[in-house]
Write a protein that holds these residues in place. Sequence first.
Motif, PDB file in Angstrom:
ATOM      1  N   ARG A   1       0.818  -1.213   0.000  1.00  0.00           N
ATOM      2  CA  ARG A   1       0.000   0.000   0.000  1.00  0.00           C
ATOM      3  C   ARG A   1       0.856   1.269   0.000  1.00  0.00           C
ATOM      4  NH1 ARG A   1      -2.639   3.029   4.239  1.00  0.00           N
ATOM      5  NH2 ARG A   1      -1.664   1.637   5.726  1.00  0.00           N
ATOM      6  N   GLU A   2       1.856   1.287   0.832  1.00  0.00           N
ATOM      7  CA  GLU A   2       2.679   2.484   0.955  1.00  0.00           C
ATOM      8  C   GLU A   2       3.779   2.554  -0.097  1.00  0.00           C
ATOM      9  OE1 GLU A   2       2.764   5.427   3.231  1.00  0.00           O
ATOM     10  OE2 GLU A   2       0.737   4.699   2.852  1.00  0.00           O
ATOM     11  N   ARG A   3       4.166   1.407  -0.632  1.00  0.00           N
ATOM     12  CA  ARG A   3       5.233   1.353  -1.628  1.00  0.00           C
ATOM     13  C   ARG A   3       6.472   2.123  -1.147  1.00  0.00           C
ATOM     14  NH1 ARG A   3       4.155   0.329  -7.074  1.00  0.00           N
ATOM     15  NH2 ARG A   3       5.291   2.217  -7.704  1.00  0.00           N
ATOM     16  N   LEU A   4       6.972   1.699   0.024  1.00  0.00           N
ATOM     17  CA  LEU A   4       8.179   2.318   0.555  1.00  0.00           C
ATOM     18  C   LEU A   4       9.334   2.115  -0.421  1.00  0.00           C
ATOM     19  CD1 LEU A   4       7.992   1.207   4.305  1.00  0.00           C
ATOM     20  CD2 LEU A   4       7.452   3.462   3.366  1.00  0.00           C
ATOM     21  N   LEU A   5      10.072   3.163  -0.654  1.00  0.00           N
ATOM     22  CA  LEU A   5      11.207   3.090  -1.565  1.00  0.00           C
ATOM     23  C   LEU A   5      12.436   2.575  -0.831  1.00  0.00           C
ATOM     24  CD1 LEU A   5      10.662   6.468  -3.434  1.00  0.00           C
ATOM     25  CD2 LEU A   5      10.098   4.176  -4.241  1.00  0.00           C
ATOM     26  N   THR A   6      13.220   1.770  -1.531  1.00  0.00           N
ATOM     27  CA  THR A   6      14.378   1.134  -0.919  1.00  0.00           C
ATOM     28  C   THR A   6      15.653   1.488  -1.676  1.00  0.00           C
ATOM     29  OG1 THR A   6      14.432  -0.879  -2.255  1.00  0.00           O
ATOM     30  CG2 THR A   6      12.860  -0.829  -0.412  1.00  0.00           C
ATOM     31  N   GLY A   7      16.761   1.039  -1.093  1.00  0.00           N
ATOM     32  CA  GLY A   7      18.053   1.264  -1.722  1.00  0.00           C
ATOM     33  C   GLY A   7      18.273   0.465  -2.978  1.00  0.00           C
ATOM     34  N   ALA A   8      17.381  -0.444  -3.310  1.00  0.00           N
ATOM     35  CA  ALA A   8      17.453  -1.139  -4.588  1.00  0.00           C
ATOM     36  C   ALA A   8      16.671  -0.398  -5.668  1.00  0.00           C
ATOM     37  CB  ALA A   8      16.918  -2.562  -4.453  1.00  0.00           C
ATOM     38  N   ASP A   9      15.889   0.602  -5.257  1.00  0.00           N
ATOM     39  CA  ASP A   9      15.108   1.387  -6.211  1.00  0.00           C
ATOM     40  C   ASP A   9      15.853   2.656  -6.627  1.00  0.00           C
ATOM     41  OD1 ASP A   9      12.924  -0.412  -5.886  1.00  0.00           O
ATOM     42  OD2 ASP A   9      12.346   0.656  -4.055  1.00  0.00           O
ATOM     43  N   PHE A  10      16.386   3.350  -5.639  1.00  0.00           N
ATOM     44  CA  PHE A  10      17.095   4.602  -5.886  1.00  0.00           C
ATOM     45  C   PHE A  10      18.292   4.711  -4.952  1.00  0.00           C
ATOM     46  CE2 PHE A  10      12.634   5.528  -6.992  1.00  0.00           C
ATOM     47  CZ  PHE A  10      12.787   5.967  -8.310  1.00  0.00           C
ATOM     48  N   ASP A  11      19.231   5.552  -5.353  1.00  0.00           N
ATOM     49  CA  ASP A  11      20.384   5.847  -4.508  1.00  0.00           C
ATOM     50  C   ASP A  11      20.403   7.349  -4.266  1.00  0.00           C
ATOM     51  OD1 ASP A  11      22.717   5.957  -3.124  1.00  0.00           O
ATOM     52  OD2 ASP A  11      24.013   5.346  -4.779  1.00  0.00           O
ATOM     53  N   PRO A  12      19.684   7.827  -3.216  1.00  0.00           N
ATOM     54  CA  PRO A  12      19.607   9.268  -2.976  1.00  0.00           C
ATOM     55  C   PRO A  12      20.901   9.792  -2.369  1.00  0.00           C
ATOM     56  CG  PRO A  12      18.455   8.090  -1.238  1.00  0.00           C
ATOM     57  CD  PRO A  12      18.926   7.047  -2.223  1.00  0.00           C
ATOM     58  N   GLU A  13      21.401  10.891  -2.923  1.00  0.00           N
ATOM     59  CA  GLU A  13      22.698  11.403  -2.471  1.00  0.00           C
ATOM     60  C   GLU A  13      22.688  12.880  -2.106  1.00  0.00           C
ATOM     61  OE1 GLU A  13      25.301   9.736  -1.792  1.00  0.00           O
ATOM     62  OE2 GLU A  13      24.910   7.791  -2.698  1.00  0.00           O
ATOM     63  N   GLY A  14      21.631  13.563  -2.386  1.00  0.00           N
ATOM     64  CA  GLY A  14      21.541  14.969  -2.024  1.00  0.00           C
ATOM     65  C   GLY A  14      20.081  15.373  -2.023  1.00  0.00           C
ATOM     66  N   PHE A  15      19.733  16.368  -1.185  1.00  0.00           N
ATOM     67  CA  PHE A  15      18.330  16.784  -1.141  1.00  0.00           C
ATOM     68  C   PHE A  15      18.263  18.244  -0.718  1.00  0.00           C
ATOM     69  CE2 PHE A  15      19.117  16.127   3.263  1.00  0.00           C
ATOM     70  CZ  PHE A  15      18.161  16.844   3.984  1.00  0.00           C
ATOM     71  N   ALA A  16      17.104  18.850  -0.967  1.00  0.00           N
ATOM     72  CA  ALA A  16      16.875  20.239  -0.563  1.00  0.00           C
ATOM     73  C   ALA A  16      15.379  20.490  -0.528  1.00  0.00           C
ATOM     74  CB  ALA A  16      17.551  21.205  -1.526  1.00  0.00           C
ATOM     75  N   PHE A  17      14.995  21.488   0.268  1.00  0.00           N
ATOM     76  CA  PHE A  17      13.607  21.906   0.343  1.00  0.00           C
ATOM     77  C   PHE A  17      13.397  23.120  -0.553  1.00  0.00           C
ATOM     78  CE2 PHE A  17      14.319  19.764   4.415  1.00  0.00           C
ATOM     79  CZ  PHE A  17      13.235  18.890   4.432  1.00  0.00           C
ATOM     80  N   ALA A  18      12.363  23.071  -1.367  1.00  0.00           N
ATOM     81  CA  ALA A  18      12.004  24.198  -2.218  1.00  0.00           C
ATOM     82  C   ALA A  18      11.173  25.191  -1.408  1.00  0.00           C
ATOM     83  CB  ALA A  18      11.222  23.709  -3.431  1.00  0.00           C
ATOM     84  N   PRO A  19      10.990  26.425  -1.912  1.00  0.00           N
ATOM     85  CA  PRO A  19      10.191  27.409  -1.172  1.00  0.00           C
ATOM     86  C   PRO A  19       8.773  26.947  -0.873  1.00  0.00           C
ATOM     87  CG  PRO A  19      11.469  28.500  -2.875  1.00  0.00           C
ATOM     88  CD  PRO A  19      11.648  27.022  -3.085  1.00  0.00           C
ATOM     89  N   ASP A  20       8.218  26.073  -1.711  1.00  0.00           N
ATOM     90  CA  ASP A  20       6.854  25.597  -1.456  1.00  0.00           C
ATOM     91  C   ASP A  20       6.811  24.472  -0.430  1.00  0.00           C
ATOM     92  OD1 ASP A  20       7.893  23.452  -2.854  1.00  0.00           O
ATOM     93  OD2 ASP A  20       6.470  23.560  -4.518  1.00  0.00           O
ATOM     94  N   GLY A  21       7.953  24.141   0.156  1.00  0.00           N
ATOM     95  CA  GLY A  21       8.001  23.114   1.180  1.00  0.00           C
ATOM     96  C   GLY A  21       8.211  21.710   0.664  1.00  0.00           C
ATOM     97  N   THR A  22       8.148  21.534  -0.659  1.00  0.00           N
ATOM     98  CA  THR A  22       8.370  20.197  -1.204  1.00  0.00           C
ATOM     99  C   THR A  22       9.859  19.870  -1.214  1.00  0.00           C
ATOM    100  OG1 THR A  22       8.427  20.991  -3.488  1.00  0.00           O
ATOM    101  CG2 THR A  22       6.288  20.300  -2.603  1.00  0.00           C
ATOM    102  N   LEU A  23      10.126  18.620  -1.430  1.00  0.00           N
ATOM    103  CA  LEU A  23      11.466  18.072  -1.260  1.00  0.00           C
ATOM    104  C   LEU A  23      12.003  17.597  -2.608  1.00  0.00           C
ATOM    105  CD1 LEU A  23      13.566  16.982   0.894  1.00  0.00           C
ATOM    106  CD2 LEU A  23      12.209  14.888   0.915  1.00  0.00           C
ATOM    107  N   TRP A  24      13.222  18.020  -2.938  1.00  0.00           N
ATOM    108  CA  TRP A  24      13.884  17.551  -4.153  1.00  0.00           C
ATOM    109  C   TRP A  24      15.088  16.703  -3.765  1.00  0.00           C
ATOM    110  CZ3 TRP A  24      11.993  18.156  -9.001  1.00  0.00           C
ATOM    111  CH2 TRP A  24      10.947  19.066  -9.165  1.00  0.00           C
ATOM    112  N   VAL A  25      15.187  15.533  -4.403  1.00  0.00           N
ATOM    113  CA  VAL A  25      16.238  14.571  -4.071  1.00  0.00           C
ATOM    114  C   VAL A  25      16.982  14.198  -5.347  1.00  0.00           C
ATOM    115  CG1 VAL A  25      16.740  12.253  -3.180  1.00  0.00           C
ATOM    116  CG2 VAL A  25      14.966  13.658  -2.097  1.00  0.00           C
ATOM    117  N   GLY A  26      18.292  14.117  -5.271  1.00  0.00           N
ATOM    118  CA  GLY A  26      19.104  13.665  -6.398  1.00  0.00           C
ATOM    119  C   GLY A  26      19.452  12.206  -6.247  1.00  0.00           C
ATOM    120  N   ASP A  27      19.347  11.466  -7.333  1.00  0.00           N
ATOM    121  CA  ASP A  27      19.585  10.018  -7.340  1.00  0.00           C
ATOM    122  C   ASP A  27      20.778   9.693  -8.230  1.00  0.00           C
ATOM    123  OD1 ASP A  27      18.909   7.015  -7.650  1.00  0.00           O
ATOM    124  OD2 ASP A  27      18.562   7.796  -9.670  1.00  0.00           O
ATOM    125  N   GLU A  28      21.532   8.660  -7.838  1.00  0.00           N
ATOM    126  CA  GLU A  28      22.685   8.241  -8.633  1.00  0.00           C
ATOM    127  C   GLU A  28      22.355   7.170  -9.662  1.00  0.00           C
ATOM    128  OE1 GLU A  28      26.802   8.992  -6.247  1.00  0.00           O
ATOM    129  OE2 GLU A  28      25.955   6.980  -6.215  1.00  0.00           O
TER     130      GLU A  28
END
Length: 741
Positions: free
Chosen positions: A135-162
């Motif tokens: 139901r939740e479809r939790l993301l794992t380290g086999a799906d993405f490799d997140p290496e950097g993130f930041a919050f935008a002015p609207d409060g949403t989250l941007w993440v960079g993947d390798e």
Amino acid sequence: MKHCFAVLTAALTLGFGAQAATLVGYAALAADTFSTGPATGAWANGLRGPARFPAPPVQGFSGVQFGPGGTYWFLSDNGFGAKNNSADYALRLYSVALTAKKAAAEKGAVKVGTFISLRDPDGRVPFPIVNEGTRERLLTGADFDPEGFAFAPDGTLWVGDEFGPYLLHFSADGRLLEAPIGTPNLPGLPTLKGQAPLVIGHRGSSGTRPEHTLEAYRVAIEAGADFIEPDLVVTKDGVLVARHEPVIAVLDQAGKVVEATADVATRPEFRDRVRTKALDGVQVTGYFAEDFTLAELKTLRAVERLPALRGKAFDGRFEIPTLAEVIALVRDAEANTGRKVGIYPETKHPTYMQKVAGHDISRLLIDTLVREKFTDPARVFIQSFEVGNLKALKATVMPAAGVNLPLVQLVSSADEAPYDWTAAGDARRYDALTTDAGLKDIATYASGVGAYKRWIIDAQGRTTDFVPRAHGAGLLVHTWTMRNEPTYLLPGYANDPEAELRQALWAGVDGFFTDFPATGARVAAQYTTPEVRSPQHPAFALGGSSAAANLPASGGFEGLNVTPDGKAVYALLEKTVTGDPAGQLRLMRYDLGTRTWTLAGRYALEQGGEAIGDLTPVNGTQWLVIERDNKQGAEAAFKRVYLLDTAVKNADGTLKKTLVADLLAIRDPQNLGGTAVNGVMRFPYVTIENVLVLDASTVLIVNDNNFPATGGRGAAVKDRTEFLWLKLDAPLTLAPGVGRR
């Protein structure tokens, strides 16, 4: 003791000036720090076994931002060192409270609090993920490799993947808001109009088949050539055929074959056809195509022109083709594949053809193209080493036939000359065509210049200014001839033909002639593939070949952040895209308003640097970047923080950067970190992936401990996560909003 002295000496050599920072705060988090959740770590090399850990380890950190109430948000790394080991590691951001140790008598503290789970309950990810049916479809380290993130002015989250590499857009509570955003291949090649460079099969695939045969052309098309090149000569009965020269076998004074493209010298029935003629002012003895009817030429078979280099395996197997047959082959290829291939005919020796062979080869060419209904200007270039026939084609021949095809002025070396000039008593040579005035004159009758490659890359391997000058005149530049054999390569290429092609493409050529179009197409594709993809890209897991990857493994977005004005995301690749200059990394800009990518610049790694670790803004143009080697412990030699300025470029076009702090030579007079030697602290972890500006003079630096790795502080010591508050020697110029509010 010897090692300690070496460390101090190195620090002093670098200088406790602007290159060294002072440790003013310290804290550490034990490696074996666990959060709430299920047992984790059951996967090893893609095989599932018993879980190694009773709960999810907090793991190493790969990104940091400010949190509420003086806390910080840290992004955990993707798991246990590889995609196939991390299928049960849920991706999270952790809230962390930090208390810095600022004096020897104090204690630092790290308290891990709540977390945000990154998840995809709305099915935005277009490929299967580990928790596909949940139901939740939790993301794992086999799906993405997140290496950097930041919050935008609207409060949403941007993440960079390798893995993709992708940009991932989440709500503030970790819900994926849209499909992963792929990274376009924006190499910024300096072609005339930014178009993809053309791969031109020089006489077909002449490095692998006898030149100017239908087989050579067929192989070139299959290899990926955009155009194939038939050199044109004429038969006795006025038919254009594909041969490199009108003389199809050259004989020496003893009658021995010196060079041949057909087996005519072995045919006794044609022994009486030997002639000596003045070919562009040079006496040549041999068999000339214009002394044979087409029917007679069709009885001959092609042979390899360079047998000592390329062998004779295909001698005697293929006919001499007509231009009409070459066009038919191209049409067949289009019908079978849907791929449109062009032809690039050369009018060979127009003055000779008119005065000695008795044919106007330019008019014959246009008549043949019209008759064969192959006059699409997007699929034909006409080239010549002479000038007059190109001007005649432009002024009279093509207008009379109702066609307008692009012409290309071939330019040979400076010691040669267009023969029509020589025949008219004009003493100028080809270098007259390479001046700014000469190029402007070419532009009055031609669309491009076909330049000998030494006009573009000189004999010392240096790139000249020829291409930008030709582009300044509005001319395309198609260079010749690229070959794989070492005998044709400059020593600096170390027998690597792809290195020569890459240099030519970086010089800005709009196309190149090659005897080996498979090699040419492979290199050109590195610049024209629509996306940047690492071998971990999901497309390869779903059946595509990872050989098509143009980025090294896990070489995607290591550093990512939002600009101080909140208008764009900047993301820095960790490794070099295939085809880019070695050691240069692309800094990409993603406009959050227009949702478009641009290439913000290129970051050049220093000698000793092997990858970057993080990216954080200072002001509108300046960023801090962590650069490091891939060593740890006593072997670590390069861990640094640079100030990058996107508004200032070096002479080679890379972005200007200034050393801010050497992390292997940190002043620690109070021994806050507990590892200082003679007042110098080393931060020798393999991966140091977190930098955050706290104020104009202070930054926070944190490592990724690659849990459950060891070796950063000793061969048998499990790596902890260390938090360093560093005071810089020179203050930064901060934009409003940068630093702790």
